[in-house]
Design a protein around this motif. Structure first.
Motif, PDB file in Angstrom:
ATOM      1  N   THR A  77      10.054  19.315   0.047  1.00  0.00           N
ATOM      2  CA  THR A  77       9.627  17.910   0.108  1.00  0.00           C
ATOM      3  C   THR A  77       8.211  17.810   0.675  1.00  0.00           C
ATOM      4  OG1 THR A  77      11.879  17.066   0.358  1.00  0.00           O
ATOM      5  CG2 THR A  77      10.124  15.641   1.136  1.00  0.00           C
ATOM      6  N   ASP A  78       7.972  18.488   1.802  1.00  0.00           N
ATOM      7  CA  ASP A  78       6.643  18.454   2.428  1.00  0.00           C
ATOM      8  C   ASP A  78       5.579  18.993   1.475  1.00  0.00           C
ATOM      9  OD1 ASP A  78       7.930  17.465   4.597  1.00  0.00           O
ATOM     10  OD2 ASP A  78       7.485  19.120   5.965  1.00  0.00           O
ATOM     11  N   ALA A  79       5.926  20.087   0.773  1.00  0.00           N
ATOM     12  CA  ALA A  79       4.973  20.690  -0.170  1.00  0.00           C
ATOM     13  C   ALA A  79       4.668  19.719  -1.317  1.00  0.00           C
ATOM     14  CB  ALA A  79       5.532  22.006  -0.712  1.00  0.00           C
ATOM     15  N   CYS A  80       5.701  19.022  -1.816  1.00  0.00           N
ATOM     16  CA  CYS A  80       5.502  18.050  -2.909  1.00  0.00           C
ATOM     17  C   CYS A  80       4.558  16.935  -2.482  1.00  0.00           C
ATOM     18  CB  CYS A  80       6.836  17.436  -3.331  1.00  0.00           C
ATOM     19  SG  CYS A  80       7.864  18.523  -4.338  1.00  0.00           S
ATOM     20  N   VAL A  81       4.746  16.422  -1.268  1.00  0.00           N
ATOM     21  CA  VAL A  81       3.884  15.337  -0.768  1.00  0.00           C
ATOM     22  C   VAL A  81       2.436  15.825  -0.710  1.00  0.00           C
ATOM     23  CG1 VAL A  81       3.329  13.878   1.234  1.00  0.00           C
ATOM     24  CG2 VAL A  81       5.714  14.166   0.525  1.00  0.00           C
ATOM     25  N   ASP A  82       2.232  17.029  -0.147  1.00  0.00           N
ATOM     26  CA  ASP A  82       0.864  17.568  -0.042  1.00  0.00           C
ATOM     27  C   ASP A  82       0.248  17.767  -1.422  1.00  0.00           C
ATOM     28  OD1 ASP A  82       1.143  17.573   2.687  1.00  0.00           O
ATOM     29  OD2 ASP A  82       1.697  19.685   2.835  1.00  0.00           O
ATOM     30  N   ASP A  83       1.033  18.350  -2.341  1.00  0.00           N
ATOM     31  CA  ASP A  83       0.528  18.603  -3.702  1.00  0.00           C
ATOM     32  C   ASP A  83       0.145  17.301  -4.395  1.00  0.00           C
ATOM     33  OD1 ASP A  83       1.029  21.294  -3.398  1.00  0.00           O
ATOM     34  OD2 ASP A  83       2.963  21.250  -4.436  1.00  0.00           O
ATOM     35  N   PHE A  84       1.015  16.306  -4.268  1.00  0.00           N
ATOM     36  CA  PHE A  84       0.775  15.019  -4.952  1.00  0.00           C
ATOM     37  C   PHE A  84      -0.521  14.395  -4.443  1.00  0.00           C
ATOM     38  CE2 PHE A  84       1.148  10.497  -5.774  1.00  0.00           C
ATOM     39  CZ  PHE A  84       1.672  10.453  -7.058  1.00  0.00           C
ATOM     40  N   LEU A  85      -0.684  14.362  -3.112  1.00  0.00           N
ATOM     41  CA  LEU A  85      -1.868  13.717  -2.538  1.00  0.00           C
ATOM     42  C   LEU A  85      -3.153  14.478  -2.867  1.00  0.00           C
ATOM     43  CD1 LEU A  85      -0.478  12.546   0.925  1.00  0.00           C
ATOM     44  CD2 LEU A  85      -0.976  11.129  -1.075  1.00  0.00           C
ATOM     45  N   LYS A  86      -3.032  15.814  -2.975  1.00  0.00           N
ATOM     46  CA  LYS A  86      -4.215  16.630  -3.310  1.00  0.00           C
ATOM     47  C   LYS A  86      -4.488  16.609  -4.812  1.00  0.00           C
ATOM     48  CE  LYS A  86      -3.353  20.758  -1.673  1.00  0.00           C
ATOM     49  NZ  LYS A  86      -2.470  21.347  -0.651  1.00  0.00           N
ATOM     50  N   GLY A  87      -3.481  16.172  -5.592  1.00  0.00           N
ATOM     51  CA  GLY A  87      -3.645  16.204  -7.045  1.00  0.00           C
ATOM     52  C   GLY A  87      -3.470  17.602  -7.615  1.00  0.00           C
ATOM     53  N   ASP A  88      -2.763  18.481  -6.872  1.00  0.00           N
ATOM     54  CA  ASP A  88      -2.502  19.845  -7.358  1.00  0.00           C
ATOM     55  C   ASP A  88      -1.237  19.832  -8.224  1.00  0.00           C
ATOM     56  OD1 ASP A  88      -1.894  22.495  -7.784  1.00  0.00           O
ATOM     57  OD2 ASP A  88      -2.381  23.141  -5.740  1.00  0.00           O
ATOM     58  N   ILE A  89      -1.417  19.509  -9.496  1.00  0.00           N
ATOM     59  CA  ILE A  89      -0.280  19.237 -10.386  1.00  0.00           C
ATOM     60  C   ILE A  89       0.561  20.490 -10.627  1.00  0.00           C
ATOM     61  CG2 ILE A  89       0.387  18.339 -12.661  1.00  0.00           C
ATOM     62  CD1 ILE A  89      -0.939  16.304 -10.661  1.00  0.00           C
ATOM     63  N   LYS A  90      -0.118  21.624 -10.774  1.00  0.00           N
ATOM     64  CA  LYS A  90       0.599  22.876 -11.073  1.00  0.00           C
ATOM     65  C   LYS A  90       1.603  23.189  -9.944  1.00  0.00           C
ATOM     66  CE  LYS A  90      -0.334  27.390 -12.949  1.00  0.00           C
ATOM     67  NZ  LYS A  90      -0.494  28.579 -12.221  1.00  0.00           N
TER      68      LYS A  90
ATOM     69  N   LEU B  70       0.859  -1.191   0.000  1.00  0.00           N
ATOM     70  CA  LEU B  70       0.000   0.000   0.000  1.00  0.00           C
ATOM     71  C   LEU B  70       0.890   1.235   0.000  1.00  0.00           C
ATOM     72  CD1 LEU B  70      -2.306  -0.947   3.019  1.00  0.00           C
ATOM     73  CD2 LEU B  70      -3.082  -0.725   0.646  1.00  0.00           C
ATOM     74  N   PRO B  71       0.405   2.355  -0.568  1.00  0.00           N
ATOM     75  CA  PRO B  71       1.172   3.596  -0.418  1.00  0.00           C
ATOM     76  C   PRO B  71       1.255   3.976   1.064  1.00  0.00           C
ATOM     77  CG  PRO B  71      -0.515   3.835  -2.112  1.00  0.00           C
ATOM     78  CD  PRO B  71      -0.801   2.553  -1.393  1.00  0.00           C
ATOM     79  N   ILE B  72       2.428   4.433   1.477  1.00  0.00           N
ATOM     80  CA  ILE B  72       2.636   4.824   2.878  1.00  0.00           C
ATOM     81  C   ILE B  72       2.950   6.313   2.928  1.00  0.00           C
ATOM     82  CG2 ILE B  72       4.041   4.477   4.967  1.00  0.00           C
ATOM     83  CD1 ILE B  72       2.713   1.919   4.312  1.00  0.00           C
ATOM     84  N   LEU B  73       2.179   7.031   3.752  1.00  0.00           N
ATOM     85  CA  LEU B  73       2.451   8.455   3.969  1.00  0.00           C
ATOM     86  C   LEU B  73       3.199   8.597   5.282  1.00  0.00           C
ATOM     87  CD1 LEU B  73       2.079  11.529   3.525  1.00  0.00           C
ATOM     88  CD2 LEU B  73      -0.165  11.313   4.618  1.00  0.00           C
ATOM     89  N   ILE B  74       4.367   9.218   5.221  1.00  0.00           N
ATOM     90  CA  ILE B  74       5.151   9.466   6.434  1.00  0.00           C
ATOM     91  C   ILE B  74       4.930  10.921   6.813  1.00  0.00           C
ATOM     92  CG2 ILE B  74       7.493   9.489   7.427  1.00  0.00           C
ATOM     93  CD1 ILE B  74       7.273   7.688   4.235  1.00  0.00           C
ATOM     94  N   ASN B  75       4.268  11.149   7.947  1.00  0.00           N
ATOM     95  CA  ASN B  75       4.076  12.537   8.403  1.00  0.00           C
ATOM     96  C   ASN B  75       5.265  12.976   9.235  1.00  0.00           C
ATOM     97  OD1 ASN B  75       1.368  13.093   7.364  1.00  0.00           O
ATOM     98  ND2 ASN B  75       0.756  11.424   8.707  1.00  0.00           N
TER      99      ASN B  75
END
Length: 309
Positions: free
Chosen positions: A220-233, A155-160
């Motif tokens: 890195t933190d911003a990339c993780v948030d963007d990826f999970l939200k689907g905010d590609i821009k 499963l995908p794992i999110l590390i907070n």
């Protein structure tokens, strides 16, 4: 006997940062897998894997019994009879070859194991991560335990943060999409331990520490948030910054023949490169808004698409 398959993984974001509590996102990569096999096999790979397992058994005997116990006698018998790990996962490529092996051994031989079918509370995930961290440390010094966790759960794992991890969902792929995450084969095997020791040495330097906190971990933190939200821009904006920070501060981890290509991606915006795992060789991870353009710009490189936007 052939055990169940355990898959490779890709740490999309978080390499090095997770050592210092950045966020991270790790996804299973089903293209490669491995399984325990019991029959005697005289290929050099099987013999070498069996030898390594013999040393691993000795190591597992000494692990903290309060953390985990194994049916070590059965394991020893199976290894003596020639058991090996039959794997297509390339070693030293940052896609979790030792993680899959650790997951397979835990799955087959651990007593009172936590299974994928039960309700995976945060406590259980942290317990598994701690067990896997100790087990995998046999292979390359200090392990976070995330690779085996990913392989074990598939499963995908999110590390907070170090003590806050969760199984997560990721946006479903758009197979028609032009945007992509891809792997480039550097053609060199990377060794994790020397790369981690360069990083630890750099951490003694105050400038490096503040760069890590103010730039590397921030993006890195911003990339993780963007990826999970689907905010590609926003994702591509932050990935570009991350790629820059890595080029400027993690040069030893980037094989020298990729320094120019790395820079070219940032200048042209055709693609952005980042480390996949500890670097030093193995795979390099790429992000692009247009896979055709990236393939054109990276002609001559072996690209494997792992996710489409």
């Amino acid at each position: 006997m052939k055990g169940p398959l355990f898959y490779s993984k890709i740490l999309l974001f978080g390499e090095y940062g997770i050592i210092k509590d950045s966020k991270g996102l790790s996804i299973p990569y089903n293209f490669y897998n491995g399984a325990l096999k019991a029959e005697n096999n005289s290929t050099p790979e099987a013999i070498s894997s069996n030898e390594s397992l013999k040393r691993f058994v000795v190591y597992l005997r000494e692990l903290d019994k309060d953390l985990v116990t194994f049916d070590i006698d059965t394991l020893q018998r199976d290894v003596e009879a020639g058991m090996y790990f039959d794997s297509s996962i390339p070693q030293g490529y940052g896609v979790g070859s030792s993680g899959a092996l650790v997951a397979a051994i835990y799955d087959k031989y651990a007593n009172d194991k936590i299974t994928v079918l039960e309700n995976l509370t945060r406590e259980k995930l942290l317990k598994l991560k701690a067990v896997f961290s100790e087990m995998e440390s046999f292979f390359h010094g200090k392990s976070s335990g995330l690779d085996p966790l990913n392989s074990y759960l598939s499963l995908p794992i999110l590390i907070n943060s170090k003590d806050n991890i969760e199984a997560t969902g990721i946006p479903s792929q758009k197979t028609e999409g032009k945007g992509a995450v891809f792997l480039i084969d550097s053609g060199i095997v990377g060794e994790t331990a020397p790369m981690v020791s360069i990083f630890m040495e750099n951490m003694k330097n105050e400038g490096f520490r503040s760069m890590l906190k103010d730039q590397f971990i921030k993006h890195t933190d911003a990339c993780v948030d963007d990826f999970l939200k689907g905010d590609i821009k926003s994702l591509f904006k932050n990935t570009k910054q991350l790629s820059k920070v890595v080029l400027n501060n993690f040069k030893p981890m980037i094989p020298s023949q990729f320094h120019e290509l790395w820079k070219k991606g940032i200048e042209t915006n055709d693609y952005y490169l980042k480390l996949c795992g500890s670097g030093g060789g193995g795979y390099i991870l790429g992000f692009t808004e247009n896979i055709d353009r990236a393939q054109e710009a990276l002609k001559g490189q072996k690209l494997e698409v792992v996710y489409n936007f």
